[in-house]
Write a protein that holds these residues in place. Sequence first.
Motif, PDB file in Angstrom:
ATOM      1  N   PHE A   1      19.363  19.651  38.564  1.00  0.00           N
ATOM      2  CA  PHE A   1      20.557  20.797  37.834  1.00  0.00           C
ATOM      3  C   PHE A   1      19.140  21.529  37.281  1.00  0.00           C
ATOM      4  O   PHE A   1      18.204  20.990  37.004  1.00  0.00           O
ATOM      5  CB  PHE A   1      20.690  19.214  36.566  1.00  0.00           C
ATOM      6  CG  PHE A   1      21.789  18.108  36.933  1.00  0.00           C
ATOM      7  CD1 PHE A   1      22.931  18.048  37.935  1.00  0.00           C
ATOM      8  CD2 PHE A   1      21.823  16.943  37.479  1.00  0.00           C
ATOM      9  CE1 PHE A   1      23.489  17.283  38.371  1.00  0.00           C
ATOM     10  CE2 PHE A   1      21.819  16.057  38.062  1.00  0.00           C
ATOM     11  CZ  PHE A   1      23.161  16.351  38.668  1.00  0.00           C
ATOM     12  N   LYS A   2      20.122  22.578  36.204  1.00  0.00           N
ATOM     13  CA  LYS A   2      19.832  23.739  35.250  1.00  0.00           C
ATOM     14  C   LYS A   2      20.696  23.664  33.822  1.00  0.00           C
ATOM     15  O   LYS A   2      21.643  24.151  34.325  1.00  0.00           O
ATOM     16  CB  LYS A   2      19.047  24.549  36.292  1.00  0.00           C
ATOM     17  CG  LYS A   2      18.600  24.417  37.554  1.00  0.00           C
ATOM     18  CD  LYS A   2      17.500  25.515  38.143  1.00  0.00           C
ATOM     19  CE  LYS A   2      16.745  26.902  37.669  1.00  0.00           C
ATOM     20  NZ  LYS A   2      17.142  27.901  37.638  1.00  0.00           N
TER      21      LYS A   2
ATOM     22  N   LYS B   1      16.495  28.244  22.935  1.00  0.00           N
ATOM     23  CA  LYS B   1      17.086  28.935  24.975  1.00  0.00           C
ATOM     24  C   LYS B   1      16.005  28.331  25.368  1.00  0.00           C
ATOM     25  O   LYS B   1      15.177  29.402  26.270  1.00  0.00           O
ATOM     26  CB  LYS B   1      17.344  30.338  24.374  1.00  0.00           C
ATOM     27  CG  LYS B   1      18.392  30.786  23.905  1.00  0.00           C
ATOM     28  CD  LYS B   1      19.229  32.417  24.485  1.00  0.00           C
ATOM     29  CE  LYS B   1      19.640  32.204  22.929  1.00  0.00           C
ATOM     30  NZ  LYS B   1      20.224  33.192  22.987  1.00  0.00           N
ATOM     31  N   VAL B   2      15.691  26.716  25.998  1.00  0.00           N
ATOM     32  CA  VAL B   2      14.698  26.541  27.162  1.00  0.00           C
ATOM     33  C   VAL B   2      15.809  26.639  27.980  1.00  0.00           C
ATOM     34  O   VAL B   2      16.512  25.538  27.421  1.00  0.00           O
ATOM     35  CB  VAL B   2      14.404  25.252  26.152  1.00  0.00           C
ATOM     36  CG1 VAL B   2      13.318  24.672  27.331  1.00  0.00           C
ATOM     37  CG2 VAL B   2      13.523  25.725  24.893  1.00  0.00           C
ATOM     38  N   ASN B   3      14.928  26.535  29.229  1.00  0.00           N
ATOM     39  CA  ASN B   3      15.728  26.465  30.960  1.00  0.00           C
ATOM     40  C   ASN B   3      15.293  25.225  30.841  1.00  0.00           C
ATOM     41  O   ASN B   3      13.484  24.074  31.253  1.00  0.00           O
ATOM     42  CB  ASN B   3      14.969  27.441  31.562  1.00  0.00           C
ATOM     43  CG  ASN B   3      15.625  28.340  31.353  1.00  0.00           C
ATOM     44  OD1 ASN B   3      16.686  29.230  31.043  1.00  0.00           O
ATOM     45  ND2 ASN B   3      14.819  29.365  31.438  1.00  0.00           N
ATOM     46  N   LEU B   4      15.998  24.054  31.004  1.00  0.00           N
ATOM     47  CA  LEU B   4      16.122  22.643  31.534  1.00  0.00           C
ATOM     48  C   LEU B   4      17.001  22.735  32.923  1.00  0.00           C
ATOM     49  O   LEU B   4      17.209  23.064  33.314  1.00  0.00           O
ATOM     50  CB  LEU B   4      17.003  21.297  30.577  1.00  0.00           C
ATOM     51  CG  LEU B   4      16.475  19.996  30.859  1.00  0.00           C
ATOM     52  CD1 LEU B   4      15.617  19.380  30.949  1.00  0.00           C
ATOM     53  CD2 LEU B   4      17.739  19.858  30.004  1.00  0.00           C
ATOM     54  N   SER B   5      15.160  21.854  33.387  1.00  0.00           N
ATOM     55  CA  SER B   5      15.235  22.027  34.886  1.00  0.00           C
ATOM     56  C   SER B   5      15.308  20.043  34.882  1.00  0.00           C
ATOM     57  O   SER B   5      13.854  19.380  34.983  1.00  0.00           O
ATOM     58  CB  SER B   5      14.522  22.342  35.684  1.00  0.00           C
ATOM     59  OG  SER B   5      14.808  23.769  35.996  1.00  0.00           O
TER      60      SER B   5
ATOM     61  N   LEU C   1      11.422  15.702  34.238  1.00  0.00           N
ATOM     62  CA  LEU C   1      12.112  17.531  33.822  1.00  0.00           C
ATOM     63  C   LEU C   1      10.805  17.905  33.429  1.00  0.00           C
ATOM     64  O   LEU C   1       9.779  17.859  32.856  1.00  0.00           O
ATOM     65  CB  LEU C   1      12.076  16.421  31.849  1.00  0.00           C
ATOM     66  CG  LEU C   1      13.220  15.453  31.827  1.00  0.00           C
ATOM     67  CD1 LEU C   1      13.667  15.268  30.481  1.00  0.00           C
ATOM     68  CD2 LEU C   1      14.394  15.913  32.842  1.00  0.00           C
ATOM     69  N   GLU C   2      11.227  19.909  33.614  1.00  0.00           N
ATOM     70  CA  GLU C   2      10.478  20.888  33.316  1.00  0.00           C
ATOM     71  C   GLU C   2      11.195  21.226  31.699  1.00  0.00           C
ATOM     72  O   GLU C   2      12.801  21.987  31.972  1.00  0.00           O
ATOM     73  CB  GLU C   2      10.333  21.597  34.740  1.00  0.00           C
ATOM     74  CG  GLU C   2       9.442  21.301  35.083  1.00  0.00           C
ATOM     75  CD  GLU C   2       8.514  21.743  36.449  1.00  0.00           C
ATOM     76  OE1 GLU C   2       9.347  22.827  36.865  1.00  0.00           O
ATOM     77  OE2 GLU C   2       8.154  21.335  38.199  1.00  0.00           O
ATOM     78  N   LEU C   3      10.577  22.365  31.259  1.00  0.00           N
ATOM     79  CA  LEU C   3      11.157  22.475  30.309  1.00  0.00           C
ATOM     80  C   LEU C   3      10.317  24.171  29.429  1.00  0.00           C
ATOM     81  O   LEU C   3       9.082  24.091  29.430  1.00  0.00           O
ATOM     82  CB  LEU C   3      11.028  21.908  28.942  1.00  0.00           C
ATOM     83  CG  LEU C   3      11.412  20.656  28.900  1.00  0.00           C
ATOM     84  CD1 LEU C   3      10.797  19.450  27.404  1.00  0.00           C
ATOM     85  CD2 LEU C   3      13.380  20.714  28.617  1.00  0.00           C
TER      86      LEU C   3
END
Length: 405
Positions: free
Chosen positions: A303-304, A324-328, A334-336
């Motif tokens: 998910f992103k 505005k952080v891209n969460l993956s 988790l990658e932020l």
Amino acid sequence: MDKKKKKRKQKWIKPRHSFFRAMLFPFIKILCKAKYHIKIKKHKDKRQYLIISNHQTPFDQFFVSLSFKKHIYYVTNDDLFSNGFVSWLIDFLVKPIPIKKGTNDVKAVLDCMRVAKEGGSIAIFPEGNRTYSGKTEHIKDTIAPFAKSLKLPLAIYHIHGGYGVHPRWSDKTRKGKMRAGVSEIIEYDEYKNMSNEELYSLICDKLYINEGKLGEEYHSKASAEYLERAMFFCPNCEFGDWHSQGNTITCKKCGTSVKYLPTKELSAISGNFPYSFISEWYDAQVCFVRSLDLTPYYEHPIFKDTVRVSEVIPCKKKILLGEKVNLSTFADRLELDFGNEIKIVPFSSITAMGVIGRNKLNYYSDKRIFQIKGETRFNALKHMNIYYHKINISKGETEYGTLGL
């Protein structure tokens, strides 16, 4: 005397709590009646209780309070205590008992024991979450030893119709019937000699309610609005891309479209949709996650989302870390992506994760609490489900392990 020792010696229960309860009671009653049109059964016995209730709406604590004559001390998520002056005011007026969501919080148990020794009644929603499906959610087995430690009669409290009137995933209430009240009292002498397993089974059985089926009708012009906060599984394309509008929800990937009816039934408009109720769809989603092979997702995100990230300082404030952080979400982390740096959060470093309110996500890591908040249609549940699925795999509990709810 240091501050911590002085704080422990102070009484939890203050006369002002009962005073402000009496002052606010008429306004709370009017608010509950106006918003939910609920019928609340009064409980006349003034004894001290441990009140155990199912959880359906954000107003459930008010319904419980309106049933009892005395002030009640609620065990509540510590996120409530991180909103500055508002949190201070709530603490001053009614003194809830903070608990770290999704964890075994020893301090919360000790605080409850303090309240019980001082003669106060305590209320807890042992699911720890409002239901997404209409059925009572998972209850942690720690509720049994917790109840025994307080040595109080158990008041089993039931809320009916809350899922129909105000589902967790929705912003709006619907026109329909609700009722709430004490359904049963279990005296301490009746359960003190039970094993923890027996008492746990009894509590689960007494609290269980399934409203994800035919019953009363609930009318709204936007009954399906924001259902994508709860549902991400599509029976046709698996990871769906759902979008709701009015009374319908549609998967943008495959075109499957479904209408949410006043009876709580689901009616397919287009595409193959085999579920008659959200509870059936939700169960299928849980089964899908539990059987999901995570192997491909160590390299590619499942998910992103674009989110806001804050650190929660318990009982004080929230500190914004990124707007505005891209969460993956991957199979094991988790990658932020903050733009200037990417923070990697391994699942092994997270001790617990929980959905707050409708669609905020808290995770606990290195004795710190972080909160992820997305846009209006953000689904926090899917990220939490993957985290707990990975934990269950490591424990060999994929078939029955909880996915966080």
